[in-house]
Design a protein around this motif. Structure first.
Motif, short mmCIF file in Angstrom:
data_model
loop_
_atom_site.label_atom_id
_atom_site.label_comp_id
_atom_site.label_asym_id
_atom_site.label_seq_id
_atom_site.Cartn_x
_atom_site.Cartn_y
_atom_site.Cartn_z
N UNK A 68 -2.95 -0.47 16.27
CA UNK A 68 -1.89 0.20 17.02
C UNK A 68 -0.48 0.04 16.63
N UNK A 69 -0.39 -1.01 15.94
CA UNK A 69 1.11 -1.55 15.31
C UNK A 69 1.29 -0.50 14.17
N UNK A 70 0.49 0.23 13.52
CA UNK A 70 0.61 1.19 12.45
C UNK A 70 0.00 0.50 11.10
N UNK A 71 -0.78 -0.77 11.29
CA UNK A 71 -1.28 -1.14 9.89
C UNK A 71 -2.67 0.01 9.91
N UNK A 72 -2.77 0.44 8.69
CA UNK A 72 -3.80 1.66 8.34
C UNK A 72 -5.11 0.75 8.32
N UNK A 73 -5.91 1.42 9.08
CA UNK A 73 -7.53 1.04 9.21
C UNK A 73 -8.09 0.70 7.79
N UNK A 74 -7.74 1.52 6.68
CA UNK A 74 -8.27 1.39 5.38
C UNK A 74 -7.91 0.18 4.44
N UNK A 75 -6.72 -0.33 5.10
CA UNK A 75 -5.95 -1.67 4.42
C UNK A 75 -6.56 -2.67 5.34
N UNK A 76 -7.48 -2.43 6.19
CA UNK A 76 -7.94 -3.89 6.91
C UNK A 76 -9.41 -4.17 6.52
N UNK A 77 -9.89 -5.37 6.02
CA UNK A 77 -11.16 -5.70 6.06
C UNK A 77 -11.51 -6.61 7.34
N UNK A 78 -12.38 -6.13 8.07
CA UNK A 78 -12.64 -6.89 9.34
C UNK A 78 -13.65 -8.03 9.18
N UNK A 79 -13.69 -9.37 9.49
CA UNK A 79 -14.45 -10.31 9.59
C UNK A 79 -15.46 -10.02 10.81
N UNK A 80 -16.61 -9.77 10.63
CA UNK A 80 -17.42 -9.66 11.65
C UNK A 80 -18.87 -10.81 11.98
N UNK A 81 -18.42 -11.76 11.04
CA UNK A 81 -19.49 -13.03 10.92
C UNK A 81 -19.45 -13.79 12.38
N UNK A 82 -20.59 -13.87 12.67
CA UNK A 82 -21.01 -14.61 14.02
C UNK A 82 -22.28 -15.12 13.94
N UNK A 83 -22.68 -16.33 14.87
CA UNK A 83 -23.98 -17.02 14.87
C UNK A 83 -25.05 -15.92 15.34
N UNK A 84 -24.53 -15.04 16.38
CA UNK A 84 -25.47 -14.34 17.06
C UNK A 84 -25.52 -12.78 16.54
N UNK A 85 -26.57 -12.31 16.33
CA UNK A 85 -26.85 -11.22 15.67
C UNK A 85 -26.08 -9.87 16.60
N UNK A 86 -26.31 -10.07 18.05
CA UNK A 86 -25.51 -9.03 18.87
C UNK A 86 -24.16 -9.01 18.65
#
Length: 312
Positions: A68-86
């Motif tokens: 929302x601040x204007x950071x382009x989504x393509x410039x972001x790599x999102x960490x999705x790591x978690x112990x639980x699969x869901x």
């Protein structure tokens, strides 16, 4: 073929408000500043971002604030790591819904001594449940932290099964030969170096660049080091190695957050969430001295711009 124009991605520290919640406004400001200094993108909720200290709800809200601040989504790599699969699936689908296709997957880390088959089952079920061909997954190999290695046969099997969905590796194994093999064994992937001291050799072999925690405290210098121009005898790289070794003597995440706070003149940036403890730079004056010397070794134009911005 791997990226032949290597880049710097900065795994952002996560700033906190006085009540311990995430400061989305400051997070966005840091992302904007490091990209102005030369980073090609940012990584949210990696190791430096204390990703496993925050809930799924908190992580989703922080990503929403960043976009929302204007950071382009393509410039972001999102960490999705978690112990639980869901949780992995929920984080991934949320990020995809915001246009963040590049995602960083940590191995499941609670159970130790898991089999290679069990690890592959976890990743396969995650990808199948996410069920989106736009996903571009970077596998995060950091066994020194999670005690789970991603073996090469698992990576090859996943590539064969999913093609371009398996887009890269972040190799944070503290071994030059391991990093070298990651680059040469998987030329079709973007291999990012986590331990910055291995960058010149890895880049010469075709690495995609660095996902560098030091980018929080020296973004302009790390952007230069992560380029194809850098050689092992480069004075900026040599000073960066000195800083790398100095930080390694202390708790790394709290030390980097404290140094980021010093660089950006905000003591609040040093605050970490338990179980980590906030680091007192007064107990380690050598860190500031080494960082100052790295800043002084910038290219003159960059140095003048930094001095004008910070007054240091």
């Amino acid at each position: 073929m791997a990226n032949r124009n290597p880049v710097l991605l900065v795994p952002l520290i996560t700033p906190l408000l006085d009540d311990g919640s995430i400061d989305g406004t400051q997070l966005s400001a840091i992302a904007r500043e490091v990209m102005e200094q030369g980073a090609r993108g940012v990584v949210l909720f990696g190791t430096l971002g204390e990703g496993q200290s925050f809930s799924v709800t908190e992580r989703k809200a922080a990503l929403e604030a960043l976009v929302a601040s204007g950071c382009a989504p393509q410039a972001i790599m999102v960490g999705i790591g978690a112990a639980a699969l869901p949780d992995v699936v929920e984080l991934a689908k949320h990020a995809l819904g915001l246009g963040c296709f590049r995602q960083l997957l940590l191995p499941p880390f609670f159970f130790k001594g898991i089999s290679t088959e069990g690890l592959e089952d976890f990743i396969v079920q995650a990808i199948d449940s996410i069920d989106n061909d736009q996903l571009r997954l970077t596998l995060y190999d950091i066994p020194s932290v999670v005690s789970v290695s991603i073996e090469r046969r698992v990576i090859r099997s996943l590539i064969d099964r999913y093609g371009p969905i398996i887009a890269g590796i972040k190799d944070s194994v503290p071994d030059a030969a391991h990093v070298r093999d990651s680059v040469t064994d998987f030329p079709e992937l973007d291999v990012f170096v986590g331990n910055e001291i291995f960058l010149p050799e890895a880049i010469a072999l075709g690495a995609a660049g660095a996902i560098s925690g030091l980018g929080n405290i020296a973004p302009a210098q790390m952007a230069r080091i992560a380029s194809s121009e850098t050689k092992a005898d480069d004075p900026v790289f040599q000073q960066m190695c000195t800083l790398y070794a100095a930080i390694a003597r202390y708790p790394v995440v709290p030390a980097v957050k404290a140094l980021a706070g010093w660089r950006m003149k905000s003591d609040k940036l040093a605050v970490v969430r338990p179980p980590l403890r906030t680091f007192d730079l007064a107990a380690a004056p050598d860190l500031i001295e080494v960082l100052q010397e790295l800043h002084r070794r910038q290219l003159p134009a960059v140095l003048r711009a930094e001095e004008a911005r910070t007054g240091r």
